[in-house]
Design a protein around this motif. Structure first.
Motif, PDB file in Angstrom:
ATOM      1  N   PRO A   1      -5.862   2.197  -6.897  1.00  0.00           N
ATOM      2  CA  PRO A   1      -6.564   0.926  -6.636  1.00  0.00           C
ATOM      3  C   PRO A   1      -5.796   0.013  -5.685  1.00  0.00           C
ATOM      4  O   PRO A   1      -6.399  -0.679  -4.860  1.00  0.00           O
ATOM      5  N   VAL A   2      -4.469   0.024  -5.789  1.00  0.00           N
ATOM      6  CA  VAL A   2      -3.644  -0.777  -4.881  1.00  0.00           C
ATOM      7  C   VAL A   2      -3.784  -0.258  -3.455  1.00  0.00           C
ATOM      8  O   VAL A   2      -3.944  -1.031  -2.500  1.00  0.00           O
ATOM      9  N   VAL A   3      -3.729   1.049  -3.311  1.00  0.00           N
ATOM     10  CA  VAL A   3      -3.871   1.660  -1.984  1.00  0.00           C
ATOM     11  C   VAL A   3      -5.226   1.324  -1.383  1.00  0.00           C
ATOM     12  O   VAL A   3      -5.341   0.943  -0.210  1.00  0.00           O
ATOM     13  N   ALA A   4      -6.274   1.432  -2.194  1.00  0.00           N
ATOM     14  CA  ALA A   4      -7.629   1.167  -1.699  1.00  0.00           C
ATOM     15  C   ALA A   4      -7.779  -0.282  -1.260  1.00  0.00           C
ATOM     16  O   ALA A   4      -8.342  -0.569  -0.187  1.00  0.00           O
ATOM     17  N   LEU A   5      -7.268  -1.202  -2.062  1.00  0.00           N
ATOM     18  CA  LEU A   5      -7.395  -2.628  -1.727  1.00  0.00           C
ATOM     19  C   LEU A   5      -6.630  -2.966  -0.459  1.00  0.00           C
ATOM     20  O   LEU A   5      -7.157  -3.645   0.433  1.00  0.00           O
TER      21      LEU A   5
ATOM     22  N   GLY B   1       0.812  -1.210   0.000  1.00  0.00           N
ATOM     23  CA  GLY B   1       0.000   0.000   0.000  1.00  0.00           C
ATOM     24  C   GLY B   1       0.843   1.256   0.000  1.00  0.00           C
ATOM     25  O   GLY B   1       0.550   2.225  -0.717  1.00  0.00           O
ATOM     26  N   GLY B   2       1.901   1.253   0.800  1.00  0.00           N
ATOM     27  CA  GLY B   2       2.792   2.408   0.831  1.00  0.00           C
ATOM     28  C   GLY B   2       3.490   2.624  -0.491  1.00  0.00           C
ATOM     29  O   GLY B   2       3.609   3.757  -0.980  1.00  0.00           O
ATOM     30  N   THR B   3       3.939   1.518  -1.097  1.00  0.00           N
ATOM     31  CA  THR B   3       4.581   1.616  -2.408  1.00  0.00           C
ATOM     32  C   THR B   3       3.590   2.101  -3.467  1.00  0.00           C
ATOM     33  O   THR B   3       3.923   2.940  -4.321  1.00  0.00           O
ATOM     34  N   GLY B   4       2.361   1.593  -3.405  1.00  0.00           N
ATOM     35  CA  GLY B   4       1.326   2.013  -4.342  1.00  0.00           C
ATOM     36  C   GLY B   4       0.996   3.478  -4.221  1.00  0.00           C
ATOM     37  O   GLY B   4       0.731   4.162  -5.218  1.00  0.00           O
ATOM     38  N   LEU B   5       1.020   3.979  -2.990  1.00  0.00           N
ATOM     39  CA  LEU B   5       0.731   5.399  -2.769  1.00  0.00           C
ATOM     40  C   LEU B   5       1.786   6.272  -3.438  1.00  0.00           C
ATOM     41  O   LEU B   5       1.470   7.270  -4.109  1.00  0.00           O
ATOM     42  N   VAL B   6       3.038   5.906  -3.272  1.00  0.00           N
ATOM     43  CA  VAL B   6       4.130   6.671  -3.881  1.00  0.00           C
ATOM     44  C   VAL B   6       4.045   6.613  -5.405  1.00  0.00           C
ATOM     45  O   VAL B   6       4.300   7.604  -6.109  1.00  0.00           O
ATOM     46  N   ASN B   7       3.644   5.453  -5.936  1.00  0.00           N
ATOM     47  CA  ASN B   7       3.573   5.281  -7.384  1.00  0.00           C
ATOM     48  C   ASN B   7       2.259   5.779  -7.981  1.00  0.00           C
ATOM     49  O   ASN B   7       2.050   5.670  -9.197  1.00  0.00           O
ATOM     50  N   GLY B   8       1.387   6.302  -7.149  1.00  0.00           N
ATOM     51  CA  GLY B   8       0.112   6.803  -7.639  1.00  0.00           C
ATOM     52  C   GLY B   8      -0.864   5.720  -8.055  1.00  0.00           C
ATOM     53  O   GLY B   8      -1.776   5.965  -8.855  1.00  0.00           O
ATOM     54  N   GLU B   9      -0.707   4.513  -7.509  1.00  0.00           N
ATOM     55  CA  GLU B   9      -1.597   3.392  -7.844  1.00  0.00           C
ATOM     56  C   GLU B   9      -2.737   3.332  -6.826  1.00  0.00           C
ATOM     57  O   GLU B   9      -2.716   2.549  -5.874  1.00  0.00           O
TER      58      GLU B   9
END
Length: 218
Positions: A53-57, A43-51
């Motif tokens: 849907p990953v953050v939400a999941l 989730g943290g990596t997804g947040l940095v990458n602007g992903e």
């Protein structure tokens, strides 16, 4: 040292957790229903990458695991006599709901969220016995304590073989994950029937044990 009977029960429950997490991992495409450290990192990596849907999941998985933990402990604390049966039943319902929703055609990413809820609650089924955390859905701490106990055993400060009990619990998770992934190949999501039956068996076992306890001592 933890009594053998409790160790076996803990290994079975942890194996069921590994089984469920393996199927959830496959259905979710690389996310976990009980390994919240991994989801938090993703989730943290997804947040940095602007992903988003990953953050939400990952946030949903972490949040529902947390809510499951709260629910499981509330059920366990509500009655020392009936609590373990109630928690086991709650976990069985969570796994069963995930299975039914997928069979009804609900998106698997939504259905698998119930597995995270169940995983959070499962950790309240069995109390700690001796130095071993039984029936947990995570084993990072278990592996650390195994190493800690081995170091203490080498210094003669704890029973010589106690560290092996922690590894037995880890092996339960590994064995469950292997079995879950294997049966998923042949049965698909219906493989969840096996851990669901396991949790139902625990619920029935706890109910029978509770009935043997005098009401005034519960």
């Amino acid at each position: 040292m933890t009594p053998t009977r409790h160790l076996v029960l803990g290994m079975v429950l942890t194996g069921a957790a590994g089984f469920v997490d393996a199927i959830g991992f496959i259905e979710l495409g690389g996310y976990f229903t009980s390994f919240m450290s991994g989801n938090t990192t993703q989730g943290g990596t997804g947040l940095v990458n602007g992903e988003l849907p990953v953050v939400a999941l990952t946030l949903c998985l972490v949040g529902l695991f947390f809510l499951g933990s709260v629910a499981g402990n509330l059920l366990a604390l509500f009655s020392l006599r009936w609590g373990p049966a109630a928690v086991s039943g709650f976990v069985a319902i969570g796994v069963g709901l995930a299975l039914v929703l997928v069979l009804l055609g609900i998106d698997q990413r939504q259905a698998m969220l119930f597995l995270a809820l169940a995983a959070g609650a499962q950790n309240a089924i069995l109390p700690m016995r001796g130095a071993v955390r039984l029936g947990a859905t995570f084993v990072t701490g278990t592996l650390y304590v195994a190493g800690q106990d081995l170091a203490l055993a080498l210094r003669g400060k704890v029973p010589r073989w106690r560290w092996l009990q922690h590894l037995v619990i880890w092996l339960g998770l590994l064995g469950g994950a292997i079995l879950g992934a294997l049966l998923y190949r042949f049965l698909g999501i219906q493989a969840l029937l096996l851990p669901a039956a396991t949790y139902i068996a625990f619920a029935l076992g706890h109910l029978m044990a509770a009935q043997r306890v005098p009401p005034h001592s519960a």
